[in-house]
Write an enzyme that holds these catalytic residues in place. Structure first.
Site, mmCIF file in Angstrom:
data_model
loop_
_atom_site.group_PDB
_atom_site.id
_atom_site.type_symbol
_atom_site.label_atom_id
_atom_site.label_comp_id
_atom_site.label_asym_id
_atom_site.label_seq_id
_atom_site.Cartn_x
_atom_site.Cartn_y
_atom_site.Cartn_z
ATOM 1 N N TYR A 198 0.832 -1.197 0.000
ATOM 2 C CA TYR A 198 0.000 0.000 0.000
ATOM 3 C C TYR A 198 0.875 1.259 0.000
ATOM 4 C CZ TYR A 198 -4.155 -2.808 1.174
ATOM 5 O OH TYR A 198 -5.189 -3.712 1.161
ATOM 6 N N SER B 140 -14.178 -3.948 0.456
ATOM 7 C CA SER B 140 -15.087 -3.208 -0.428
ATOM 8 C C SER B 140 -16.541 -3.430 -0.048
ATOM 9 C CB SER B 140 -14.862 -3.582 -1.896
ATOM 10 O OG SER B 140 -15.478 -2.640 -2.755
ATOM 11 N N PRO B 141 -16.923 -3.153 1.204
ATOM 12 C CA PRO B 141 -18.303 -3.397 1.629
ATOM 13 C C PRO B 141 -19.326 -2.520 0.909
ATOM 14 C CG PRO B 141 -17.102 -2.168 3.305
ATOM 15 C CD PRO B 141 -16.087 -2.637 2.301
ATOM 16 N N GLY C 117 -17.022 -0.268 -3.972
ATOM 17 C CA GLY C 117 -16.431 0.882 -4.646
ATOM 18 C C GLY C 117 -17.311 2.109 -4.630
ATOM 19 N N GLY C 118 -18.215 2.225 -3.639
ATOM 20 C CA GLY C 118 -19.111 3.378 -3.537
ATOM 21 C C GLY C 118 -20.482 3.139 -4.140
ATOM 22 N N LEU D 93 -22.840 1.239 -3.299
ATOM 23 C CA LEU D 93 -23.900 1.072 -2.303
ATOM 24 C C LEU D 93 -23.948 2.221 -1.308
ATOM 25 C CD1 LEU D 93 -23.267 -2.723 -1.628
ATOM 26 C CD2 LEU D 93 -25.058 -1.724 -3.063
ATOM 27 N N GLY D 94 -23.283 3.311 -1.624
ATOM 28 C CA GLY D 94 -23.212 4.436 -0.694
ATOM 29 C C GLY D 94 -24.078 5.624 -1.067
#
Length: 330
Positions: A53, A216-217, A220-221, A223-224
């Site tokens: 990372y 990635s719950p 990648g956005g 579900l946000g």
């Protein structure tokens, strides 16, 4: 904050994992330290990183940011369950890749652990994770290297990331034959919109006593609340979210998802996290906040109680693949 056992171990971890991949590339060191302070204040004790990372700021940079935070005192290191990963080559982009400087050979594992310990400014790593499967290295060699590191006190547990179910089985059957503990956790892509892990990865993890750590719950956005933000004039989303929204069927599902939660007065991102926390075998989804506000939203999800009615409605919008092998064989 709620806590649970990590798989079959005696280790207690928070129901959220602080993901640090944004530290360095998107969040500078000072703000990263602020987020880690806030996470600890909220009771999050499970921090996840990886040796590669850092991206445009340089591989290893994220571990360095954690290391400087650990030196800030206040018992920070003792309060944190620290997980990092090994597999990828640590050379800069464009550099020649020397043999044995990546993957899971005993030589590279030894080299990578010592380098991570130096960057993290600690004497041990609590959970040392294999970032990917290595088709060239037998598990007998990998477990021999792990056993040496455990005896040296450099690591305590081993985990996997992105392993298919059969590799989880291979790894732990080999460890069992050698008298070792084996894998104790599996990080996998798992969320409402991507549930293929339910077919074999999650069942294998549960059968072998691994804690499931979804990454990635929010997919990648996706579900946000992405469509609502678009409607409010926000910048269009990119990456995985944009690719998924380009599919008419997925866009319709996301719209139905946002409409459902709007009727219930719930925040999409918080519901996506809360849903994962209801799933069998899931220990602690990884949240990767770029700001303290995003962390606050994730923490609220832990206390969110989803009704059976709402859970059923979510299943209708994002149906899972069903159990294996029935879902594809019968």
């Amino acid at each position: 904050m709620e806590y649970t056992q990590l798989g079959r171990t005696g280790l207690k971890v928070s129901r959220l994992t602080l993901g640090t991949m944004n530290f360095g590339p998107q969040t500078d060191e000072a703000d990263s330290h602020t987020i880690m302070d806030a996470a600890l204040d909220a009771g999050i004790n499970y921090f996840d990183t990886a040796n590669v990372y850092g991206q445009n700021t340089g591989k290893g940079r994220t571990e360095e940011i954690l290391g400087t935070w650990f030196t800030g005192g206040g018992g920070r290191r003792d309060k944190v369950v620290l997980a990092t990963k090994v597999y990828g080559n640590m050379g800069a982009q464009g550099e020649d890749v020397w043999p044995n400087h990546d993957r899971l050979s005993a030589l590279n594992i030894r080299r990578a652990v010592d380098a991570s310990l130096k960057r993290l400014r600690t004497d041990h790593i609590d959970i040392y994770q294999f970032h990917h499967i290595d088709r060239q290295t037998p598990f007998e060699e990998i477990w021999q290297a792990v056993d040496v590191l455990v005896r040296q006190g450099k690591i305590l547990y081993a985990g996997s990331s992105n392993f298919p179910g059969y590799k989880i089985a291979q790894a732990n059957e080999t460890a069992r034959r050698l008298g070792g503990l084996g894998l104790v956790s599996e990080q996998c892509l798992y969320n409402l919109a991507e549930r293929s892990a339910e077919m074999e990865v999650v069942p294998a993890a549960r059968d072998y006593g691994l804690g499931v750590i979804p990454w990635s719950p929010l997919h990648g956005g996706l579900l946000g609340g992405v469509l609502k933000r678009e409607g409010e004039g926000a910048r269009r989303t990119g990456g995985r979210s944009a690719a998924e929204l380009a599919k008419p069927e997925m866009r319709a599902r996301v719209q139905a998802y946002e409409d459902l939660l709007d009727r219930h007065g719930l925040a999409p991102g918080e519901v996506a996290l809360a849903w994962l926390l209801t799933r069998p075998g899931v220990t602690a989804p990884i949240v990767g906040p770029r700001t303290a506000a995003q962390l606050d939203s994730a923490v609220r999800a832990v206390g969110l109680d989803l009704s059976e009615e709402l859970l059923a409605a979510l299943d209708e919008i994002f149906p899972g693949p069903g159990p294996s092998p029935e879902s594809f064989a019968w």
